[in-house]
Design a protein around this motif. Structure first.
Motif, short mmCIF file in Angstrom:
data_model
loop_
_atom_site.label_atom_id
_atom_site.label_comp_id
_atom_site.label_asym_id
_atom_site.label_seq_id
_atom_site.Cartn_x
_atom_site.Cartn_y
_atom_site.Cartn_z
N SER A 21 -1.06 -140.80 -59.74
CA SER A 21 0.15 -140.52 -60.65
C SER A 21 1.10 -139.31 -60.06
O SER A 21 2.08 -139.19 -60.14
N THR A 22 0.37 -138.23 -59.20
CA THR A 22 1.11 -137.38 -58.71
C THR A 22 1.94 -137.97 -57.23
O THR A 22 3.07 -137.20 -56.96
N LEU A 23 1.57 -138.98 -56.86
CA LEU A 23 2.03 -139.46 -55.38
C LEU A 23 3.25 -140.30 -55.91
O LEU A 23 4.25 -140.67 -54.98
N GLU A 24 3.49 -140.88 -57.15
CA GLU A 24 4.55 -141.59 -57.60
C GLU A 24 5.75 -140.65 -57.34
O GLU A 24 5.66 -139.39 -57.91
N THR A 25 6.86 -141.21 -57.03
CA THR A 25 8.12 -140.68 -56.76
C THR A 25 8.67 -140.47 -58.08
O THR A 25 8.90 -141.44 -58.85
N SER A 26 9.18 -139.38 -58.63
CA SER A 26 9.93 -139.46 -60.05
C SER A 26 11.12 -139.48 -60.00
O SER A 26 11.89 -139.12 -58.98
N ALA A 27 11.82 -140.34 -60.86
CA ALA A 27 13.00 -140.41 -60.77
C ALA A 27 14.01 -139.18 -61.22
O ALA A 27 13.73 -138.57 -62.26
N ILE A 28 15.16 -138.82 -60.34
CA ILE A 28 16.01 -137.65 -60.74
C ILE A 28 17.23 -138.41 -61.28
O ILE A 28 17.95 -139.29 -60.73
N ASP A 29 17.79 -137.74 -62.52
CA ASP A 29 18.67 -137.76 -63.21
C ASP A 29 19.92 -137.35 -62.31
O ASP A 29 20.03 -136.05 -62.59
N LEU A 30 20.72 -137.99 -61.67
CA LEU A 30 21.86 -137.27 -60.85
C LEU A 30 23.08 -136.65 -61.55
O LEU A 30 23.58 -135.78 -61.03
N ARG A 31 22.93 -137.30 -62.90
CA ARG A 31 23.91 -136.69 -63.72
C ARG A 31 23.86 -135.26 -64.19
O ARG A 31 24.71 -134.40 -64.53
N TRP A 61 24.77 -133.24 -50.94
CA TRP A 61 25.46 -133.47 -52.01
C TRP A 61 24.86 -132.69 -53.19
O TRP A 61 23.41 -132.30 -53.19
N GLY A 62 25.60 -132.45 -54.27
CA GLY A 62 24.96 -131.56 -55.38
C GLY A 62 25.81 -130.70 -56.19
O GLY A 62 26.98 -130.70 -55.89
N ARG A 63 25.20 -130.11 -57.10
CA ARG A 63 26.05 -129.04 -57.92
C ARG A 63 25.26 -127.90 -57.99
O ARG A 63 24.09 -127.80 -58.07
N CYS A 64 25.98 -126.77 -57.76
CA CYS A 64 25.41 -125.64 -57.94
C CYS A 64 25.98 -124.52 -59.07
O CYS A 64 26.85 -124.87 -59.59
N GLU A 65 24.80 -123.67 -59.13
CA GLU A 65 25.28 -122.71 -60.38
C GLU A 65 26.44 -122.02 -60.08
O GLU A 65 26.61 -121.37 -59.28
N THR A 66 27.18 -122.05 -61.14
CA THR A 66 28.42 -121.08 -60.94
C THR A 66 28.96 -120.64 -62.71
O THR A 66 28.66 -121.09 -63.49
N TRP A 67 29.47 -119.40 -62.58
CA TRP A 67 29.68 -118.78 -63.72
C TRP A 67 30.68 -117.48 -63.48
O TRP A 67 31.12 -117.00 -62.28
N GLU A 68 31.36 -117.12 -64.44
CA GLU A 68 32.47 -116.16 -64.40
C GLU A 68 32.24 -115.38 -65.90
O GLU A 68 31.82 -115.98 -66.91
N ARG A 69 32.47 -114.22 -65.89
CA ARG A 69 32.36 -113.18 -67.14
C ARG A 69 33.52 -112.04 -67.10
O ARG A 69 33.59 -111.61 -66.08
N PRO A 70 33.81 -111.86 -68.24
CA PRO A 70 35.05 -110.69 -68.27
C PRO A 70 34.12 -109.38 -68.01
O PRO A 70 33.13 -109.20 -68.44
N VAL A 71 34.92 -108.47 -67.26
CA VAL A 71 34.30 -106.97 -67.42
C VAL A 71 35.41 -106.12 -67.59
O VAL A 71 36.77 -106.44 -67.54
N LEU A 72 35.06 -104.91 -68.02
CA LEU A 72 36.30 -104.00 -68.35
C LEU A 72 36.87 -103.23 -67.09
O LEU A 72 38.21 -102.85 -67.49
#
Length: 130
Positions: A21-31, A61-72
């Motif tokens: 069961s660990t050798l089976e490839t897990s399906a990755i949800d590309l969305r 290929w991929g999506r990377c974490e990105t963020w913005e936040r306000p500062v004073l």
């Protein structure tokens, strides 16, 4: 001795079943995948004076974490923007078909070896700022 064999038999079967069961490839949800990976990509290699050639290569290929936040304090925003980009590449060359006699028929392109989420570098990536 027979008792050890009786006990080891089922244990071995359980271990083999668990490994299967660990050798089976897990399906990755590309969305919903967040990260950066090497993925097969096909494009049309072309240049003026030659016919195009479909080339299959590896690209980032991929999506990377990105963020913005306000500062004073100025600039009044803290940002963290990363893009999926090439970390390591090798160059490959193909010969384009039916080129005019005065045109170099060779076309060189990068092949992704390793990709990472990183700051956008215009030396390897088209970076959009708008």
């Amino acid at each position: 001795m027979k008792l050890h064999c009786v006990m080891l038999g089922p244990l071995l079967l359980l271990l083999l079943a668990g490994c299967g069961s660990t050798l089976e490839t897990s399906a990755i949800d590309l969305r919903t995948f967040i990260g950066c990976a090497v993925r097969e990509f096909t494009f049309l290699a072309k240049k003026p004076g030659c016919k195009g050639l479909r080339v299959t290569t590896d690209a980032c290929w991929g999506r990377c974490e990105t963020w913005e936040r306000p500062v004073l304090e100025p600039p009044y925003i803290e940002s963290h923007h990363r893009v999926c980009t090439y970390n390591e590449t090798k160059m490959m060359t193909v010969k384009l078909p039916k080129c005019d006699p005065d045109v170099d028929p060779f076309y060189t392109y990068p092949v992704a070896i390793r990709c990472d989420c990183d700051i956008c570098s215009t030396t390897t990536t088209e970076c959009e700022t708008a």
